[in-house]
Structures are given as C-alpha cells and as structure tokens.
Design an enzyme around this catalytic site. Structure first.
Site, PDB file in Angstrom:
ATOM      1  N   GLY A 292      30.459  -9.555  17.578  1.00  0.00           N
ATOM      2  CA  GLY A 292      31.729 -10.212  17.902  1.00  0.00           C
ATOM      3  C   GLY A 292      32.622 -10.394  16.686  1.00  0.00           C
ATOM      4  O   GLY A 292      33.847 -10.480  16.816  1.00  0.00           O
TER       5      GLY A 292
ATOM      6  N   GLU B  37      24.630  -4.886  18.736  1.00  0.00           N
ATOM      7  CA  GLU B  37      24.247  -5.482  20.022  1.00  0.00           C
ATOM      8  C   GLU B  37      23.052  -4.808  20.691  1.00  0.00           C
ATOM      9  O   GLU B  37      22.199  -5.468  21.274  1.00  0.00           O
ATOM     10  CB  GLU B  37      25.442  -5.476  20.995  1.00  0.00           C
ATOM     11  CG  GLU B  37      26.483  -6.554  20.717  1.00  0.00           C
ATOM     12  CD  GLU B  37      27.532  -6.165  19.697  1.00  0.00           C
ATOM     13  OE1 GLU B  37      27.332  -5.158  18.977  1.00  0.00           O
ATOM     14  OE2 GLU B  37      28.549  -6.882  19.594  1.00  0.00           O
TER      15      GLU B  37
HETATM   16  N1  COA Z   1      24.347 -16.195  16.093  1.00  0.00           N
HETATM   17  C1  COA Z   1      23.786 -17.375  15.825  1.00  0.00           C
HETATM   18  N2  COA Z   1      23.341 -17.715  14.594  1.00  0.00           N
HETATM   19  C2  COA Z   1      23.499 -16.826  13.624  1.00  0.00           C
HETATM   20  C3  COA Z   1      24.086 -15.566  13.812  1.00  0.00           C
HETATM   21  C4  COA Z   1      24.511 -15.261  15.135  1.00  0.00           C
HETATM   22  N3  COA Z   1      25.120 -14.113  15.425  1.00  0.00           N
HETATM   23  N4  COA Z   1      24.068 -14.880  12.660  1.00  0.00           N
HETATM   24  C5  COA Z   1      23.506 -15.692  11.743  1.00  0.00           C
HETATM   25  N5  COA Z   1      23.162 -16.869  12.318  1.00  0.00           N
HETATM   26  C6  COA Z   1      22.519 -18.021  11.696  1.00  0.00           C
HETATM   27  C7  COA Z   1      21.026 -17.799  11.478  1.00  0.00           C
HETATM   28  O1  COA Z   1      20.315 -18.073  12.666  1.00  0.00           O
HETATM   29  C8  COA Z   1      20.752 -18.793  10.385  1.00  0.00           C
HETATM   30  O2  COA Z   1      20.686 -20.088  10.935  1.00  0.00           O
HETATM   31  P1  COA Z   1      19.514 -21.117  10.472  1.00  0.00           P
HETATM   32  O3  COA Z   1      19.720 -21.280   8.993  1.00  0.00           O
HETATM   33  O4  COA Z   1      19.812 -22.366  11.256  1.00  0.00           O
HETATM   34  O5  COA Z   1      18.236 -20.452  10.798  1.00  0.00           O
HETATM   35  C9  COA Z   1      22.010 -18.737   9.535  1.00  0.00           C
HETATM   36  O6  COA Z   1      23.025 -18.207  10.393  1.00  0.00           O
HETATM   37  C10 COA Z   1      21.892 -17.841   8.325  1.00  0.00           C
HETATM   38  O7  COA Z   1      21.484 -16.555   8.765  1.00  0.00           O
HETATM   39  P2  COA Z   1      20.224 -15.774   8.175  1.00  0.00           P
HETATM   40  O8  COA Z   1      19.744 -14.811   9.223  1.00  0.00           O
HETATM   41  O9  COA Z   1      19.204 -16.731   7.650  1.00  0.00           O
HETATM   42  O10 COA Z   1      20.893 -14.995   6.945  1.00  0.00           O
HETATM   43  P3  COA Z   1      20.401 -13.640   6.289  1.00  0.00           P
HETATM   44  O11 COA Z   1      21.193 -13.477   5.050  1.00  0.00           O
HETATM   45  O12 COA Z   1      18.916 -13.605   6.165  1.00  0.00           O
HETATM   46  O13 COA Z   1      20.816 -12.493   7.328  1.00  0.00           O
HETATM   47  C11 COA Z   1      22.280 -11.375   8.897  1.00  0.00           C
HETATM   48  C12 COA Z   1      22.154 -12.221   7.605  1.00  0.00           C
HETATM   49  C13 COA Z   1      23.760 -11.269   9.207  1.00  0.00           C
HETATM   50  C14 COA Z   1      21.699  -9.980   8.624  1.00  0.00           C
HETATM   51  C15 COA Z   1      21.511 -12.057  10.046  1.00  0.00           C
HETATM   52  O14 COA Z   1      21.924 -13.403  10.129  1.00  0.00           O
HETATM   53  C16 COA Z   1      21.754 -11.417  11.392  1.00  0.00           C
HETATM   54  O15 COA Z   1      21.196 -10.360  11.674  1.00  0.00           O
HETATM   55  N6  COA Z   1      22.548 -12.090  12.263  1.00  0.00           N
HETATM   56  C17 COA Z   1      22.792 -11.628  13.606  1.00  0.00           C
HETATM   57  C18 COA Z   1      23.738 -10.450  13.608  1.00  0.00           C
HETATM   58  C19 COA Z   1      23.964  -9.962  15.013  1.00  0.00           C
HETATM   59  O16 COA Z   1      23.100  -9.405  15.635  1.00  0.00           O
HETATM   60  N7  COA Z   1      25.190 -10.167  15.505  1.00  0.00           N
HETATM   61  C20 COA Z   1      25.596  -9.682  16.787  1.00  0.00           C
HETATM   62  C21 COA Z   1      25.459 -10.742  17.802  1.00  0.00           C
HETATM   63  S1  COA Z   1      25.924 -10.134  19.404  1.00  0.00           S
END
Ligand code: COA
Length: 260
Positions: free
Chosen positions: A112, A135
């Site tokens: 998103g 996604e």
């Molecule tokens: N929705 C909800 N929470 C999210 C999020 C999302 N799309 N992306 C990140 N967060 C949250 C994590 O759950 C984490 O929360 P917490 O500290 O309470 O556990 C916080 O943000 C930090 O993220 P984290 O994953 O620990 O950081 P990272 O540096 O290890 O990884 C990403 C970064 C972007 C690679 C990873 O957060 C990720 O893969 N996010 C989802 C991306 C995604 O699939 N987006 C499409 C959604 S349709």
C-alpha cells in the site's frame, strides 16, 4: 480533524504531509488512511496551496504497506470493501487532485505504500529506498490500485515480474524502470522535492490542473483522452492566467499568475 498519525506543514504555497507512525514503519492503518484523505481534501480546497509533498517520518520508511494486523482476520466481503473504500477515499482521490502531489520516498515503500506513491503525480526517491508490491508473499494481491498503476508506470512485463516475484527493488532500479523520476541522498530528498515544487509554482496552477486531468484521462475507461485534452485546452482560453501568460511573453516579462 485532529491528526494522530500524520503531520501537516504549510509554508506559503507549499504543503507537506508526513506520515508519522515510525514505530510501525508508517504502515497504513484505517485511521491513517482517514487522516490522509482528510488532509488531502483540506489542502485541495485551500486556494493558497499550489503543491503538496508526501513523505514518511523517520529514516527507514515512506510506508511499509497496509497495516497487516488490521486485515489478517478479514472475510471475503471485508477484504473487498477494504480495497474499494481505500481506493475511493485516498488512492483515486489523490490521483485526481487538481493540486500537484509529489511523493518523496524516503525508505521502504511496499504494498500500500508503493500504491500510495504511485497515486501521486510523480515520485522521487532517496538512495536507501526499497520499493515493491510483496502482497502475493502474504497470499493476497495488491488492492489499492497496484495492479493497474504499476503497469502504467513500468510496463506490463516488468509489473508482472515485480508482482509475481514480490521483489523489493532499489531506488536506482526504480529509476531505471520509470517508477521514480529522480534519486538522491536522504538529506537531499526534501530539498529536491521543494526545488521541483518551486519550479511547478512558477507556472499557471489552473493550466496545471487541466493538464493533470487530461493526462489522467488517458488511463480512464470510456473516456477519450484526446477529447479531454481538447476541452481542457479550450477552457484555458477563458482564464486570467492565459491572458497573463501570453501578454507577459509578448511584453518580454515574467508572468505573474493568479491561478484563475
Ligand atoms: N503492517 C503492520 N505492521 C508493520 C508493517 C505492515 N505492513 N510493516 C512493518 N510493520 C511493523 C512490524 O510489525 C514491527 O512492529 P513491532 O515492532 O511492533 O513488531 C515494526 O513495524 C518494525 O518492523 P520490522 O519488521 O521489525 O522491521 P525490519 O527492519 O526488520 O523489516 C520490513 C522491515 C519492511 C522488511 C518488514 O517490516 C516487512 O516486511 N513489512 C511488511 C511489508 C509488507 O508485506 N507490506 C505489504 C503489506 S500488504
């Protein structure tokens, strides 16, 4: 409306919207989408504002996607309604604003988040940015316009590859495939956005809004973009800006546009 998840800054004709949930990497939950929609509407109605810059707070993320924790338990109907409402309230709304919107992508723009950046009129990115539509790695497809806008920007084959592989690409790769227009350092990202904004502001805002409408018409079903261009072109001849722009040219001076 009181904003909890975004910051809104105004400086003369320039507005900045900063998505501000850094602990969640600025993920788009329902509240954030509502606040963004409201802020864009307020700025669109503010005749002083000529350009809007959209960015994320912190140094890590623009927006890391829709908030997965909010939709993980959704039914088929709830999923459909999430996409429909989001597209109407925010993504289509931003794309069709008459005020130019520049996305300044300062980190992760995933799912998103990339869809929101793609709704903006154009994008610039810092070198640390990572972009993608992951996604399908969650068992879902892009639902905020990603399957439509990514092929418009990068072509069908590249969009298919990015969506199917759920790949994250770098800022340079994004520039090479036309997803972003410029890349720069993180420190220079907002100054570059502001420089582009000031170039836009020198021009007629009423002509710019006509141009946005005509360009967007190319991508709308059942609308002939050439017809839209003709009617928007014709409308310019009734504006004060057209009179000022052409008179200033003939008088060999810089125009001073009123935006009317
Ligand atoms: N929705 C909800 N929470 C999210 C999020 C999302 N799309 N992306 C990140 N967060 C949250 C994590 O759950 C984490 O929360 P917490 O500290 O309470 O556990 C916080 O943000 C930090 O993220 P984290 O994953 O620990 O950081 P990272 O540096 O290890 O990884 C990403 C970064 C972007 C690679 C990873 O957060 C990720 O893969 N996010 C989802 C991306 C995604 O699939 N987006 C499409 C959604 S349709």
């Amino acid at each position: 409306m009181k904003y909890n998840n975004i910051l809104l800054e105004k400086n003369n004709a320039l507005a900045k919207i900063i998505i501000n949930r850094p602990k969640k990497l600025n993920a788009l939950n329902k509240q954030t989408i509502t606040e963004l929609s409201h802020a864009f509407k307020v700025l669109e109605e503010d005749s002083v504002i000529k350009v809007i810059i959209l960015t994320g707070s912190g140094e890590k993320a623009f927006v890391a996607g829709a908030d997965i924790s909010e939709f993980a338990h959704f039914s088929v109907n709830e999923g459909g309604s999430l996409a429909r409402k989001g597209q109407e309230m925010l993504f289509d709304f931003v794309e069709n604003l008459s005020t130019p919107v520049i996305a300044a992508i300062n980190g992760f723009a995933l799912g998103g988040g990339l869809e929101l950046a793609m709704s903006c009129h154009f994008r610039i990115a810092s070198n640390n940015a990572k972009m993608g539509l992951p996604e399908v790695s969650l068992g879902v497809i892009p639902g905020y316009g990603g399957t439509q806008r990514l092929p418009q920007l990068v072509g069908k084959g590249k969009a298919m590859e990015l969506i199917m592989t759920a790949a994250m690409i770098s800022a340079d790769e994004a520039k090479n495939c036309g997803l972003v227009n410029h890349t720069t350092t993180l420190e220079e990202l907002l100054p570059l956005a502001e420089k582009l904004a000031s170039k836009i502001m020198r021009n007629s805002s009423v002509a710019i809004s006509g141009a946005i409408k005509a360009v967007n018409a190319n991508f709308k079903d059942g609308i002939n973009g050439f017809d839209t261009e003709i009617s928007e072109f014709g409308a310019c001849f009734g504006t004060a800006d057209f009179k000022e722009g052409t008179t200033a040219f003939l008088e060999k001076r810089k125009p001073s546009f009123s935006g009317n």
